[in-house]
Scaffold this active site. Sequence first.
Site, short mmCIF file in Angstrom:
data_model
loop_
_atom_site.label_atom_id
_atom_site.label_comp_id
_atom_site.label_asym_id
_atom_site.label_seq_id
_atom_site.Cartn_x
_atom_site.Cartn_y
_atom_site.Cartn_z
N HIS A 92 0.82 -1.21 0.00
CA HIS A 92 0.00 0.00 0.00
C HIS A 92 0.86 1.27 0.00
O HIS A 92 0.52 2.27 0.62
CB HIS A 92 -0.95 0.04 1.21
N ASN A 165 -10.28 -2.86 2.63
CA ASN A 165 -10.00 -2.86 1.20
C ASN A 165 -11.29 -2.62 0.41
O ASN A 165 -12.37 -2.60 0.99
CB ASN A 165 -9.41 -4.21 0.77
#
Length: 713
Positions: A92, A165
């Site tokens: 990420h 997510n």
Amino acid sequence: MSTKKPAPPPKSELAGTDTADRANTNAKLQSLERFRSDATGQALRTNQGVKIADNQNTLKVGARGPSLLEDFIMREKITHFDHERIPERIVHARGTGAHGYFQSYADHSALTKAGFLTDPQKKTPVFVRFSTVQGPRGSGDTVRDVRGFAVKFFTDEGNFDLVGNNMPVFFIQDAIKFPDFVHAVKPEPHNEIPTGGSAHDTFWDFVSLQPESAHMVIWAMSDRAIPKSLRTMQGFGVHSFRLINAEGRSSFVKFHWRPAAGTCSLVWDEAQKLAGKDTDYHRRDLWEAIECGDYPEWEFGVQIIAEEDEHTFDFDILDPTKLIPEELVPITPLGKMVLNRNPDNFFAETEQVAFCPGHIVPGIDFSNDPLLQGRLFSYTDTQISRLGGPNFHELPINRPVAPFHNGQRDAMHRTTIDKGRASYEPNSIDGGWPKETPAAARDGGFESYPERIDAHKIRQRSESFSDHFSQARLFFRSMSKHEQEHIIAAYSFELGKVEREFIRARQVNEILANIDLELARRVAHNLGLPAPTQGTQVERKTKPERSPALSQVNLLSGDIKTRKVAILAANGVDGAAISALKKALEAAGAHAKLLGPTSAPVTTADGKVLAVDGSMEGLPSVAFDAVFVPGGAKSVQALSTDGVALHYLLEAYKHLKAIALAGEAKQLLQVLHLEADAGLIVGADAKALKAFFAAIAQHRVWAREAKAKGIPA
Ligand code: HDD
């Protein structure tokens, strides 16, 4: 030897020296620059507060001489610069953030005692960071990947981080597999290729050997992995969590975010082109939406499972590779989140924000999901090396709005100047402060849910986690025809990049054939592999067999708010048609940009000069939702011999976007050899505009794609 200082650089129009000038400068800058520096009107100084007279030249022995080590000003500046990067996130790394607030719809105290969910008057500040997973900090926004959806709620009772997510499940069931999974998906270690994607051998090697990944991988091969914008993504907490009310009653919940703008995606060719034409496509869209007041909004909701219903499903609610179909447990809406402020400084806020699923508040608790349990350790640990020490909670973006007092002192980057002598508890020097708060008290301290567990200490996967294919099948069979085609194409594309044929074959025969035989056969055909005739496992019958809530076809907003339309014009354009379209779009909450052959203004048929927002090359069709070509004989004539304009329209057509050709622009149909369809509209009267807007609201003209590929829509 001359000691004369070279002439200073020219003063900008805004630079002032005396006080009146400075006040004037400030006023001008304030009106021009929202993100102005705090240093406006201030002298340039070193970090020790010394005013700097010359920021252009190192201290030297003569004008051409060697530089002197003595130059503390140059050394301070270069030393700081040398350390201006911190390690990027392991996963990420590429992300973008925004501030906003959360507001509960009602008092949900029957469900939880968490204050931010029990007071509908309260606006709880939030900071959200969206991200891709695989690529480094500078990678493209639109690559095929999972998107992170991490929300920090600054509640009065402490920070709650919901680190989720845009997909409701995960690749693995146990945190001990996370380093293996990440090593496999990351660019390969010998040549650091590919950046930002999973179309390579190590990823497919791992997932084809790890059947528990089947469900998440099919999500990653679906349109969900190429979202149109961050504003059109759902978010999921993934794991089951617990909500606890004041009586201590616990319910299992799954957290959901549903975007007000609807859920929709790019098409693959467009996503690939955008990754080059506008690497920052998603972050720019979010930024611009917030700047222009189109504040993105999500509804926050939960699926609630009573404690006693934990074992009523044909899967285990602790297994993070499973979702709970909404047809079995609908979502209960709890509140909404609005993002209404861009950060002032990317590094200080978006880069330094530190999330951790372990940051929870009274009224929320964990489940025993083994993936979640491992995450509780990993995040704080990673921040210690990424942010250089244990005091990252003191960085402004991470600081809770609730006060924090405890005996933790010292260490790297401590900014609080702790007072007093007793940094331990219990103490009698400082009256015993700070003291514990009993959980039972009003606004009580955090207490873990006293779950009873009676078991052996073992390393073992529960048998209830063993069905890896039923929900992957449920997902595939719940897709519309075109979504299924996209999934087949994505597997074929990605596996086509895998060099080792045995890995391709393993994925087809041992994974895809167990999900859906037709899916496996189609992918095998595209890869030139023998088609499997049966799976390696017996298909389990599960309920439901279809979940319409999973298909994006059913998740559109139904309006065209915030959509962007490109208007193509050249000299001689029908100015009235442009004004009429802009007015209608504005009324519907959508936006238009006028594009010319170059960035120079265009002149309308009735002689008015219109400034354009950019050139067709500068703002390509991939950056818009729809294209409008107004009439005006000369303008249309010019566009029909302009390769860039023709490509613009063909590309928008290929990407299944709504196109309207008004007045003389109708002639472009012949030039382009296209036929009108539900989204390629001829005319600019009210009826045509209505059809154009309806096509934009449908997001894409899927029938056009089916026609091009010869498949039933
Ligand atoms: Fe993770 C970052 C989401 C499993 C370890 N993860 C990270 C971020 C998101 C997620 C959104 C970025 C946060 C930000 O914007 O700063 N991760 C998930 C989800 C998971 C998941 C939804 C499964 C349901 N993650 C997971 C596991 C582990 C990690 C099992 C380790 C055992 N994740 C990390 C990390 C990161 C991270 C290495 C990298 C940077 C950071 O934490 O702050 O600790």
